[in-house]
Motif scaffolding. Structure first.
Motif, PDB file in Angstrom:
ATOM      1  N   GLY A 104       0.818  -1.204   0.000  1.00 12.90           N
ATOM      2  CA  GLY A 104       0.000   0.000   0.000  1.00 12.90           C
ATOM      3  C   GLY A 104       0.851   1.254   0.000  1.00 12.90           C
ATOM      4  O   GLY A 104       1.824   1.349   0.749  1.00 12.90           O
ATOM      5  N   ILE A 105       0.489   2.228  -0.835  1.00 13.70           N
ATOM      6  CA  ILE A 105       1.179   3.515  -0.895  1.00 13.70           C
ATOM      7  C   ILE A 105       0.150   4.616  -0.700  1.00 13.70           C
ATOM      8  O   ILE A 105      -0.871   4.658  -1.407  1.00 13.70           O
ATOM      9  N   THR A 106       0.379   5.501   0.259  1.00 13.40           N
ATOM     10  CA  THR A 106      -0.492   6.671   0.446  1.00 13.40           C
ATOM     11  C   THR A 106       0.283   7.881  -0.050  1.00 13.40           C
ATOM     12  O   THR A 106       1.274   8.282   0.555  1.00 13.40           O
ATOM     13  N   ASP A 107      -0.166   8.485  -1.153  1.00 16.12           N
ATOM     14  CA  ASP A 107       0.680   9.498  -1.784  1.00 16.12           C
ATOM     15  C   ASP A 107      -0.140  10.372  -2.727  1.00 16.12           C
ATOM     16  O   ASP A 107      -1.372  10.408  -2.630  1.00 16.12           O
ATOM     17  N   THR A 108       0.539  11.033  -3.660  1.00 14.88           N
ATOM     18  CA  THR A 108      -0.093  12.009  -4.546  1.00 14.88           C
ATOM     19  C   THR A 108      -0.807  11.363  -5.727  1.00 14.88           C
ATOM     20  O   THR A 108      -1.304  12.063  -6.602  1.00 14.88           O
ATOM     21  N   GLY A 109      -0.843  10.039  -5.758  1.00 15.95           N
ATOM     22  CA  GLY A 109      -1.458   9.310  -6.844  1.00 15.95           C
ATOM     23  C   GLY A 109      -0.421   8.501  -7.598  1.00 15.95           C
ATOM     24  O   GLY A 109       0.766   8.494  -7.250  1.00 15.95           O
ATOM     25  N   VAL A 110      -0.854   7.811  -8.655  1.00 18.22           N
ATOM     26  CA  VAL A 110       0.040   6.961  -9.419  1.00 18.22           C
ATOM     27  C   VAL A 110      -0.259   7.140 -10.905  1.00 18.22           C
ATOM     28  O   VAL A 110      -1.407   7.369 -11.309  1.00 18.22           O
ATOM     29  N   HIS A 111       0.783   7.059 -11.709  1.00 21.34           N
ATOM     30  CA  HIS A 111       0.616   7.121 -13.165  1.00 21.34           C
ATOM     31  C   HIS A 111       0.046   5.780 -13.610  1.00 21.34           C
ATOM     32  O   HIS A 111       0.769   4.797 -13.763  1.00 21.34           O
ATOM     33  N   VAL A 112      -1.254   5.731 -13.805  1.00 14.64           N
ATOM     34  CA  VAL A 112      -1.964   4.458 -13.952  1.00 14.64           C
ATOM     35  C   VAL A 112      -1.627   3.720 -15.243  1.00 14.64           C
ATOM     36  O   VAL A 112      -1.863   2.509 -15.352  1.00 14.64           O
ATOM     37  N   LEU A 115      -3.949  10.946   5.538  1.00 15.92           N
ATOM     38  CA  LEU A 115      -2.866   9.958   5.474  1.00 15.92           C
ATOM     39  C   LEU A 115      -3.178   8.720   6.298  1.00 15.92           C
ATOM     40  O   LEU A 115      -3.022   7.587   5.824  1.00 15.92           O
ATOM     41  N   ILE A 116      -3.630   8.915   7.537  1.00 18.30           N
ATOM     42  CA  ILE A 116      -3.840   7.731   8.379  1.00 18.30           C
ATOM     43  C   ILE A 116      -5.064   6.937   7.934  1.00 18.30           C
ATOM     44  O   ILE A 116      -5.045   5.699   7.933  1.00 18.30           O
ATOM     45  N   TYR A 117      -6.134   7.637   7.507  1.00 21.97           N
ATOM     46  CA  TYR A 117      -7.309   6.895   7.056  1.00 21.97           C
ATOM     47  C   TYR A 117      -7.076   6.290   5.672  1.00 21.97           C
ATOM     48  O   TYR A 117      -7.658   5.253   5.330  1.00 21.97           O
ATOM     49  N   GLY A 148       5.383  14.883   9.321  1.00 17.89           N
ATOM     50  CA  GLY A 148       4.334  14.710  10.331  1.00 17.89           C
ATOM     51  C   GLY A 148       4.334  13.406  11.068  1.00 17.89           C
ATOM     52  O   GLY A 148       3.375  13.111  11.791  1.00 17.89           O
ATOM     53  N   TYR A 149       5.396  12.590  10.940  1.00 15.54           N
ATOM     54  CA  TYR A 149       5.377  11.276  11.596  1.00 15.54           C
ATOM     55  C   TYR A 149       5.184  11.369  13.102  1.00 15.54           C
ATOM     56  O   TYR A 149       4.691  10.436  13.741  1.00 15.54           O
ATOM     57  N   ASN A 150       5.575  12.491  13.710  1.00 13.78           N
ATOM     58  CA  ASN A 150       5.547  12.610  15.170  1.00 13.78           C
ATOM     59  C   ASN A 150       4.151  12.848  15.736  1.00 13.78           C
ATOM     60  O   ASN A 150       3.982  12.945  16.955  1.00 13.78           O
ATOM     61  N   SER A 151       3.124  12.914  14.910  1.00 13.44           N
ATOM     62  CA  SER A 151       1.754  13.052  15.403  1.00 13.44           C
ATOM     63  C   SER A 151       1.338  11.832  16.211  1.00 13.44           C
ATOM     64  O   SER A 151       1.597  10.692  15.829  1.00 13.44           O
ATOM     65  N   GLY A 152       0.655  12.072  17.324  1.00 11.74           N
ATOM     66  CA  GLY A 152       0.133  10.970  18.124  1.00 11.74           C
ATOM     67  C   GLY A 152      -0.855  10.114  17.359  1.00 11.74           C
ATOM     68  O   GLY A 152      -0.976   8.903  17.588  1.00 11.74           O
ATOM     69  N   ALA A 153      -1.577  10.732  16.415  1.00 17.44           N
ATOM     70  CA  ALA A 153      -2.543   9.992  15.616  1.00 17.44           C
ATOM     71  C   ALA A 153      -1.860   8.968  14.714  1.00 17.44           C
ATOM     72  O   ALA A 153      -2.446   7.944  14.365  1.00 17.44           O
ATOM     73  N   VAL A 154      -0.610   9.244  14.345  1.00 14.09           N
ATOM     74  CA  VAL A 154       0.141   8.292  13.526  1.00 14.09           C
ATOM     75  C   VAL A 154       0.408   7.015  14.324  1.00 14.09           C
ATOM     76  O   VAL A 154       0.258   5.902  13.820  1.00 14.09           O
ATOM     77  N   GLN A 155       0.802   7.168  15.588  1.00 15.67           N
ATOM     78  CA  GLN A 155       1.015   5.998  16.437  1.00 15.67           C
ATOM     79  C   GLN A 155      -0.300   5.241  16.672  1.00 15.67           C
ATOM     80  O   GLN A 155      -0.331   4.012  16.641  1.00 15.67           O
ATOM     81  N   THR A 156      -1.384   5.963  16.889  1.00 13.87           N
ATOM     82  CA  THR A 156      -2.678   5.305  17.061  1.00 13.87           C
ATOM     83  C   THR A 156      -3.012   4.442  15.847  1.00 13.87           C
ATOM     84  O   THR A 156      -3.456   3.295  15.979  1.00 13.87           O
ATOM     85  N   MET A 157      -2.779   5.005  14.653  1.00 16.18           N
ATOM     86  CA  MET A 157      -3.058   4.225  13.454  1.00 16.18           C
ATOM     87  C   MET A 157      -2.082   3.061  13.332  1.00 16.18           C
ATOM     88  O   MET A 157      -2.460   1.958  12.893  1.00 16.18           O
ATOM     89  N   GLY A 158      -0.819   3.271  13.703  1.00 13.06           N
ATOM     90  CA  GLY A 158       0.145   2.182  13.663  1.00 13.06           C
ATOM     91  C   GLY A 158      -0.300   1.007  14.517  1.00 13.06           C
ATOM     92  O   GLY A 158      -0.196  -0.160  14.107  1.00 13.06           O
ATOM     93  N   ALA A 159      -0.805   1.304  15.716  1.00 12.89           N
ATOM     94  CA  ALA A 159      -1.289   0.247  16.602  1.00 12.89           C
ATOM     95  C   ALA A 159      -2.501  -0.460  15.999  1.00 12.89           C
ATOM     96  O   ALA A 159      -2.647  -1.687  16.100  1.00 12.89           O
ATOM     97  N   THR A 160      -3.382   0.303  15.359  1.00 15.07           N
ATOM     98  CA  THR A 160      -4.555  -0.284  14.706  1.00 15.07           C
ATOM     99  C   THR A 160      -4.139  -1.207  13.566  1.00 15.07           C
ATOM    100  O   THR A 160      -4.643  -2.327  13.429  1.00 15.07           O
TER     101      THR A 160
END
Length: 585
Positions: free
Chosen positions: A165-173, A262-264, A284-296
């Motif tokens: 999975g890649i979360t980003d600006t899109g892909v050249h399809v 990003l997280i969703y 933005g890796y240091n956001s607490g929400a990033v860790q919450t999503m990592g645990a999920t």
């Protein structure tokens, strides 16, 4: 490196919740949120997570008080709420007119109701702008900065049931090297993974097409079709076996996104897109929400990577337990000058001057480009994770993580570069029946009748009997101390993960060779059971006696813990590692 540390914002403005009904039970630390233009910017929104039931139980609250506290937390956010995720319990809220993000964070945290309250940062791709071209991809090569990918592909090429999975600006399809893709989504409007997310299946391919070029580049690093006689090679892309899925997180040509998108997006990639590994190449890796999503995501068996950032500075404030934060190296195998480094880093990966697929126009389906940044490092590490789980899809996220970490090549001290630079070959070797011996070689041991590699463990043992009077089974190893340490060493730690296959009382003893006295000194001794356990022996005094010519020699002994004979037992080692710390740290 992995240490548990949660950033939360304080508490100075008075609480509007009735203090007699809902006690303030949390104690928070002051964090003053500061915008960094072009890196992390305010959006007028925040992400807030109430204290979870488990945390409230640990604070001594009973069932009634816990539910009262949780209800109060939800009520206080009700008028500001934009969206809420049932899977993570994260609220996205609008900052009221006349208030700042810092004021609102302090007000919320003062109640003692919340785990964190922080900006829903606008974050940006982590790229430093700067060409059939496998030879030009040093990241796969055998040089100082390479990952020996050809050797790794000799062991294992890929699994058609695995998706990156890649979360980003899109892909050249329509790019010819990226046709091993599956239908994706767009999470820009998401307030939960399944709320506001637009899917390609319903909305068409336009919502995942690249608007910037960054997403096509990161996708190619992780999963470009390899060994197809065309263009470049992706880490996990051999023969197009491993697939990739794009979740576009931006509708802007500049690529700017938010933490929630990003997280969703990552959660959609895992839950709906079928991804077993996910990479995010944004600040933005240091956001607490990033860790919450990592645990999920870990509960879903997903290995989650995030770029460390291109600040070029030490990052020691946030070390997420469930997210792999990736710094960047160059062709010499050292830290790229732009890469963040420090205790928040888990691994390093090639990220400077990386050749990959790129989007320049919808009509150019063979375009390549060279970019640099921790944005490039994250999908490289993630791609290795994809090949690891491809070998054995039953692997948990923790297992994938530990194989990627333990197979990395050391780069100085862990506090600077985590586990070191990832190695595609080492990782494949580890999952293909290789015992992991860090920084060293196995040089001896009085193994009576059994010495073999089995799974990814080293098995040694006695074929007949063990008792307190018999010599122990032992494994002797030598480890190289990085030359940059010189003589400035304050601690040597020997880390052993192992078990025995008998229910008898067995002991393990970890020793260091004293080059001055010419004998082994025992550093620590303890029981060893039938389940794998981590045992660490730490030497902090006279450490100079245990290093000579940059070598540390260890001896791990397994022996009977009492006078009763034990038949046909074996000692099974998963890893033996030596770590050293500078005296000044």
């Amino acid at each position: 490196m992995k240490r548990t540390l949660t950033l939360v914002a304080l508490a100075t403005i008075a609480c509007t919740v009735n203090a007699n009904r809902v006690p303030v039970v949390g104690k928070q630390t002051v964090v003053n949120f500061v915008e960094q233009p072009g890196y992390m910017e305010f959006t007028g929104e925040m992400v807030v997570r109430p204290l979870q039931r488990e945390a409230l139980q640990r604070l001594g609250l009973g069932p009634v008080a816990i539910e009262s506290q949780r209800e109060a937390a939800a009520i206080k956010l009700a008028d500001m709420t934009i969206g809420h995720s049932d899977t993570t319990d994260i609220y996205t809220i609008k900052v009221p007119a006349g208030m700042s993000e810092n004021q609102l964070a302090r007000q919320l945290m003062a109640t003692g109701l919340y785990e964190y309250a922080e900006p829903n940062w606008r974050v940006f791709p982590q790229v430093v702008p700067n060409d059939p071209n496998y030879a030009s991809q040093y990241s796969h090569g055998t040089g100082a900065g390479g990952s020996f990918s050809a050797n790794a592909w000799d062991i294992f090429q890929g699994n058609p049931n695995i998706i990156v999975g890649i979360t980003d600006t899109g892909v050249h399809v329509t790019h010819v090297d990226l046709q091993n893709r599956v239908s994706g989504a767009n999470s820009v409007q998401s307030s939960a993974w399944n709320v506001g997310t637009r899917t390609e299946a319903v909305n068409g391919v336009a919502i995942v097409k690249d608007l910037n070029g960054h997403g096509t580049h990161t996708t190619g690093i992780a999963a470009a079709n390899t060994n197809n006689g065309t263009l470049v090679a992706g880490v996990a892309g051999w023969g197009g076996l491993t697939k990739h899925v794009m979740v576009r997180v931006s509708d802007s040509s500049g690529g700017g996104s938010t933490i929630t998108a990003l997280i969703y997006g990552a959660e959609w990639a895992a839950r709906a897109g079928g991804a077993r590994v996910v990479s995010t190449s944004y600040s933005g890796y240091n956001s607490g929400a990033v860790q919450t999503m990592g645990a999920t995501l870990k509960t879903l068996g997903v290995f989650y990577c995030w770029a460390a950032g291109n600040t070029g500075a030490r990052t020691a404030t946030t070390d997420h337990l469930d997210v792999t934060v990736v710094g960047a190296t160059n062709s010499a195998g050292t830290r790229a000058s732009f890469s963040a480094w420090g205790e928040g880093i888990d691994v390093m990966a090639p990220g400077d001057n990386i050749l990959s697929t790129i989007w320049v126009s919808d009509s150019n389906n063979t375009s390549l480009g060279t970019l640099g940044g921790t944005s490039m490092a994250s999908p490289f590490a993630c791609g290795i994770g994809g090949t690891v789980v491809g070998v054995n899809p039953a692997y948990t996220a923790n297992r994938i993580e530990q194989i990627v970490y333990r197979s990395s090549r050391t780069m100085g001290v862990p506090a600077d570069f985590g586990w070191g630079r990832v190695s595609h070959w080492n990782a494949m070797g580890r999952v293909a029946n290789n015992f992991s011996l860090f920084r060293g070689v196995l040089i001896g041991g009085n193994v009576a009748s059994l010495y073999r590699v089995e799974g990814d463990n080293l098995t040694v043992g006695k074929g007949i009997v063990a008792n307190a009077a018999e010599p122990p089974v032992q494994v002797v190893t030598e480890h190289n101390v990085p030359s940059e340490f010189g003589s400035n060493i304050g601690e040597i730690a020997v880390q052993v993960t192992g078990r025995v296959n008998t229910s008898g009382a067995m002991q393990q003893r970890v020793q260091l060779w004293n080059f001055n006295s010419g004998a082994y000194d025992t550093v620590a001794q303890g029981a060893i059971g039938t389940s794998f356990n981590f045992f660490e022996a730490v030497q902090t005094s006279n450490v100079g006696n245990y290093i000579s010519g940059g070598i540390v020699r260890t001896r791990t002994q397994i022996f009977a813990g009492g006078p009763v004979a034990i038949n046909n037992w074996q000692a099974i080692f998963d890893q033996i590692n030596v770590r050293v710390l500078r005296a000044t740290e």
